[in-house]
Design an enzyme around this catalytic site. Sequence first.
Site, PDB file in Angstrom:
ATOM      1  N   GLY A  27       0.608  -1.163  -0.061  1.00 15.66           N
ATOM      2  CA  GLY A  27      -0.074   0.158  -0.167  1.00 15.66           C
ATOM      3  C   GLY A  27       0.715   1.035  -0.049  1.00 15.66           C
ATOM      4  CB  ALA A  28       3.752   2.580   2.520  1.00 17.65           C
ATOM      5  CG  ASN A  29       6.188  -0.066  -1.194  1.00 20.03           C
ATOM      6  OD1 ASN A  29       6.996   0.053  -0.974  1.00 20.03           O
ATOM      7  ND2 ASN A  29       6.587  -1.490  -1.763  1.00 20.03           N
ATOM      8  N   GLY A 205       5.773  -6.949 -19.775  1.00 18.77           N
ATOM      9  CA  GLY A 205       4.698  -5.478 -20.629  1.00 18.77           C
ATOM     10  C   GLY A 205       4.021  -6.473 -19.663  1.00 18.77           C
ATOM     11  CG  ASP A 226      15.519  -4.799  -6.828  1.00  9.00           C
ATOM     12  OD1 ASP A 226      14.849  -5.807  -7.204  1.00  9.00           O
ATOM     13  OD2 ASP A 226      16.246  -4.619  -5.690  1.00  9.00           O
ATOM     14  CB  THR A 228      12.397  -5.194  -5.144  1.00  9.06           C
ATOM     15  OG1 THR A 228      13.312  -6.114  -5.225  1.00  9.06           O
ATOM     16  CG2 THR A 228      11.180  -4.377  -4.025  1.00  9.06           C
ATOM     17  N   GLY A 231       6.033  -3.756  -9.399  1.00  6.67           N
ATOM     18  CA  GLY A 231       4.511  -4.129  -9.604  1.00  6.67           C
ATOM     19  C   GLY A 231       3.460  -3.151  -8.863  1.00  6.67           C
ATOM     20  CG  ASP A 232       4.027  -2.379  -5.046  1.00  2.75           C
ATOM     21  OD1 ASP A 232       2.996  -3.417  -4.574  1.00  2.75           O
ATOM     22  OD2 ASP A 232       4.771  -2.475  -4.221  1.00  2.75           O
TER      23      ASP A 232
HETATM   24  P1  ADP Z   1       5.733  -7.637  -9.492  1.00  2.00           P
HETATM   25  O1  ADP Z   1       6.629  -6.766  -9.410  1.00  2.00           O
HETATM   26  O2  ADP Z   1       4.316  -7.518  -8.632  1.00  2.00           O
HETATM   27  O3  ADP Z   1       6.193  -9.001  -9.960  1.00  2.00           O
HETATM   28  P2  ADP Z   1       5.681  -7.275 -12.635  1.00  2.00           P
HETATM   29  O4  ADP Z   1       7.232  -8.557 -12.544  1.00  2.00           O
HETATM   30  O5  ADP Z   1       5.217  -8.413 -13.783  1.00  2.00           O
HETATM   31  O6  ADP Z   1       5.296  -7.671 -11.103  1.00  2.00           O
HETATM   32  O7  ADP Z   1       6.362  -6.267 -12.919  1.00  2.00           O
HETATM   33  C1  ADP Z   1       5.631  -5.304 -13.288  1.00  2.00           C
HETATM   34  C2  ADP Z   1       5.614  -4.349 -14.756  1.00  2.00           C
HETATM   35  O8  ADP Z   1       7.052  -3.658 -14.515  1.00  2.00           O
HETATM   36  C3  ADP Z   1       5.630  -4.795 -15.339  1.00  2.00           C
HETATM   37  O9  ADP Z   1       4.326  -5.073 -15.963  1.00  2.00           O
HETATM   38  C4  ADP Z   1       5.859  -4.209 -16.508  1.00  2.00           C
HETATM   39  O10 ADP Z   1       5.231  -3.052 -17.038  1.00  2.00           O
HETATM   40  C5  ADP Z   1       7.410  -3.568 -15.589  1.00  2.00           C
HETATM   41  N1  ADP Z   1       8.728  -4.646 -15.876  1.00  2.00           N
HETATM   42  C6  ADP Z   1       8.934  -5.867 -14.445  1.00  2.00           C
HETATM   43  N2  ADP Z   1      10.280  -6.029 -15.663  1.00  2.00           N
HETATM   44  C7  ADP Z   1      10.539  -5.523 -16.068  1.00  2.00           C
HETATM   45  C8  ADP Z   1      11.848  -5.430 -16.749  1.00  2.00           C
HETATM   46  N3  ADP Z   1      12.278  -6.513 -16.864  1.00  2.00           N
HETATM   47  N4  ADP Z   1      11.851  -4.497 -18.002  1.00  2.00           N
HETATM   48  C9  ADP Z   1      10.789  -3.803 -18.364  1.00  2.00           C
HETATM   49  N5  ADP Z   1       9.537  -3.564 -18.030  1.00  2.00           N
HETATM   50  C10 ADP Z   1      10.006  -4.237 -16.361  1.00  2.00           C
END
Ligand code: ADP
Length: 286
Positions: A27-29, A205, A226, A228, A231-232
């Site tokens: 939530g905070a992120n 994507g 990284d 981490t 997704g947030d």
């Molecule tokens: P979470 O962080 O919850 O595991 P994801 O890994 O799917 O979720 O990442 C969330 C979003 O961040 C993706 O839908 C994409 O848009 C972007 N993203 C994540 N990893 C990459 C990457 N290696 N290159 C480009 N975009 C990325």
Amino acid sequence: VLNLRDFPRPGQTTKARNFDKSPGGKGANQAVAAAGLGGEVSMYGALGDDSYGDVLRETLAKSGVKTANIERRSVSSGLAIVMVDKNGENEIVTVAGANGTVKSKYAEKVFRPISKSKILLLQLETPLAGIRKVLNLLPDKGRPKVILDPAPAIPLDQIPLQKVDILTPNEKELGILSSNKTTDAALKAILSTETTIILKQGEDGAEYIAADSKFHVPAYDVKAEDTTGAGDAFNGALAVALSNDYKTDKAIKFANAAGAIATKGNGAQSSIPTFDTVKKLMKESE
Ligand code: ADP
């Protein structure tokens, strides 16, 4: 976060190389990401009456998140203790602390200002009872658009989808939502309600999936260091884009760009992109 050679066995004492603390929580992120991207953001939830609570409140406020509705409780703040060994494997212990107190009573108390917002962005790091209460209290019409990030994931039949407009799992979470069904069956079950899905697909994507249409939005090509908090950042950005009335495909592009930028720095809140960096990446890739 503790970095160590080998995880301790039961009864063993071991030395860690270092101990780092950083503000977090989904939530905070997401609130910090949305505020950093130009959104007007109020956060709802609870912090403990410990020093972590003070720091967390301060970092939110410094990021431009309104904290007036965050309550303090006489328990510890929610936290996660992460141990990372020499192979990069991790073991994580989480403490719900004050997050565990965000239940129906609190939801009733803060419902009015929430109902006046344009977008309501929810996660599952607080009790379902509180989330359910807010959703139940929302009117059918003239309510905020609701985005629910089903994380940490639980089986679909436990998730209150009523009045959820958009569900944003990543691929791993979609697997957990599906439990012993196939992901196709889980998607079908979600789409049989009013809810649409924006599936986060990491370096691929994201995918928009509705009952009558479906499209893919490719990721931005960045050198990820990284992931981490990607997704947030995506969710915070999606909320801002939709609050600015972007069309769905443009909103997902904006969120993809924010997620991509978030993979270029360490940590969650420290690698959150700004509106200008997101727009720049979108422009460069046109
Ligand atoms: P979470 O962080 O919850 O595991 P994801 O890994 O799917 O979720 O990442 C969330 C979003 O961040 C993706 O839908 C994409 O848009 C972007 N993203 C994540 N990893 C990459 C990457 N290696 N290159 C480009 N975009 C990325």
